[in-house]
Design an enzyme around this catalytic site. Sequence first.
Site, PDB file in Angstrom:
ATOM      1  N   GLU A   1      39.464  45.638  52.918  1.00 51.93           N
ATOM      2  CA  GLU A   1      39.889  45.803  51.531  1.00 51.93           C
ATOM      3  C   GLU A   1      38.787  45.153  50.691  1.00 51.93           C
ATOM      4  OE1 GLU A   1      43.030  44.552  48.077  1.00 51.93           O
ATOM      5  OE2 GLU A   1      42.246  43.124  49.515  1.00 51.93           O
TER       6      GLU A   1
ATOM      7  N   ASP B   1      42.129  41.502  54.273  1.00 50.35           N
ATOM      8  CA  ASP B   1      42.448  41.249  52.871  1.00 50.35           C
ATOM      9  C   ASP B   1      41.232  40.683  52.122  1.00 50.35           C
ATOM     10  OD1 ASP B   1      44.788  41.067  50.960  1.00 50.35           O
ATOM     11  OD2 ASP B   1      44.127  38.982  50.883  1.00 50.35           O
TER      12      ASP B   1
HETATM   13  C1  GLC Z   1      44.898  41.649  48.265  1.00 47.18           C
HETATM   14  C2  GLC Z   1      46.315  42.085  48.521  1.00 47.18           C
HETATM   15  C3  GLC Z   1      47.177  41.595  47.396  1.00 47.18           C
HETATM   16  C4  GLC Z   1      47.105  40.089  47.355  1.00 47.18           C
HETATM   17  C5  GLC Z   1      45.667  39.605  47.239  1.00 47.18           C
HETATM   18  C6  GLC Z   1      45.552  38.147  47.551  1.00 47.18           C
HETATM   19  O1  GLC Z   1      44.341  42.270  47.154  1.00 47.18           O
HETATM   20  O2  GLC Z   1      46.374  43.471  48.700  1.00 47.18           O
HETATM   21  O3  GLC Z   1      48.507  42.008  47.539  1.00 47.18           O
HETATM   22  O4  GLC Z   1      47.839  39.617  46.263  1.00 47.18           O
HETATM   23  O5  GLC Z   1      44.832  40.265  48.172  1.00 47.18           O
HETATM   24  O6  GLC Z   1      45.779  37.908  48.914  1.00 47.18           O
END
Ligand code: GLC
Length: 565
Positions: A274, A215
């Site tokens: 991500e 994440d």
């Molecule tokens: C990422 C996740 C999202 C979350 C954010 C904070 O972007 O995909 O859903 O709110 O991180 O953890």
Amino acid sequence: MTEVLPAETREADPAAVWWRQAVVYQIYPRSFADANGDGLGDLPGILTRVDYLAELGVDAVWLSPFYPSALADGGYDVADYRDVDPRLGTLDDFDAMVAALHARGIKVVVDIVPNHTSDLHEWFQEALAAGRGSAARERYIFREGTGPDGAEPPTDWLSVFGGPAWHRVEDGQWYFHNFAKEQPDLNWDNPEVRQDFLTTLRFWSDRGVDGFRIDVAHMLTKDLTEPLPSREELTRIPIDGNHPLIDRDDVHEIYAEWRQLFNSYDPPRTAVAEAWVASDRVPRYASPESLGQSFNFDLLEADFDAPSFRRIVTDNLALAAQSGSSSTWVLSNHDVVRHATRYGLPPAPADSTAPARHGGEWLLGGGDEALLDRERGARRARAATLFLLGLPGSAYLYQGEELGLHEVADIPEEERQDPTFFRTGGAEIGRDGCRVPLPWTASGPSFGFGPEGAHLPQPGWFAQYAVESQEADAASTLSLYRRALGLRHDLQSGEQLDWIETGRDDVLRFRRPNGWQVVTNFGTEPYELGPSELASGDGEVVLSSDGGTAGSVPAETTIWIAPAR
Ligand code: GLC
């Protein structure tokens, strides 16, 4: 042809490179299937749907967080990284689920949230109790305020979800949170923080997890040397590896250490970042010394438009070649408006600043149903999905897209859960609309999601999208996904493609090394394949996202052509 796969990887053990062209299905556990009837999906619920996943034909599932959480951000506020939320099950349930998935040949990827914990995490509770200057506060980012009595935050920075990025605690200090105030950012300069995440990665790897989704992988490390820049100054600092908060080069020191841990397993554990970073910085995350793969969100951010799709594919295959990784393709996930809906909306006005992935103006306007052309959106979504599934690299699907599901816009205010809704005072209606529990049956409480209700309200129109209704219909979106995933095993070969010029700027056509072809007509006029092309034994149309005849590709449709045997 773009040569993508380095020789050493091509020859690698197939068990170690399963992820390169895998179809990974994202499960948002709280909204997938509810076994115990509390309205929240759970791990035993997933267990009951393993056959469904196997029949769909996915290679892996990625589970969004299922850890103990107060759900301030749908589970991305983790209170304990090495346990299961009691409402979602137990560690034994987790083991049973993994065993059942593995027995059907499906790999398991779990979500790791290293940028921040929940404010209910024992470390943060300890930090609050221990007070200023303590070792416990060193695991987070605490600072004194400014102004008289330090009553003003250390800086005027805003959080990603809206509102200030600092929150004041009882003794007067402030802590930093990139996201909601219930998600305090960790201090990645702290050795204990680094050590603890290694323990977490080992914990899940030892339990048989095959890979990790990381994440906000681009935000962990920070340079908070004082004086801190203002919000305005921050926007002028280039994001080139030395920005105080975003995409710093030193984050890869962390991932290099994780990589050693991943590679100590046989087969090595995989990871996908991500990282919302500029394309030319993606290879850093995707390199084999770092996380090994990174999401590419370019298609998800693009309109349904042939030249954009072609440019994105070409660029990303080149980037994958640069990193030695494979490309990743995504159209939907739990953070964006479902692609069937995005594609059914009128184009955003030229001066719009609302991001397309959020459904642009539509969501800001409260999701006006009258503006949405459901049929057209669904047709384009099927065409885009078949295009994506024909590409080299791995495809990430989001639960419900195989049903052609649309975004749910009309969720009453009092039932909304997403912190972005609350932190922007309702200016952004947030991400709840793609997180509504799935319809499994056309009737019954919560459309078969569970024996009782659902934690977000399901609209009546869900009935026609139910798995049960679609299974019986050979022309349904679900049937199309099943056929496509089945055929994809034959279609996938070397990680290359060749474009075939079509003479139309709204039609894309490419050939894979084994002769399979994908043709997508983004336009509104049919595209004639030409009498010789199929008749000559060049191939046969084995799949179409929306019917059509042997000789032409209808508007907003993708076909797959298999080489003649
Ligand atoms: C990422 C996740 C999202 C979350 C954010 C904070 O972007 O995909 O859903 O709110 O991180 O953890």
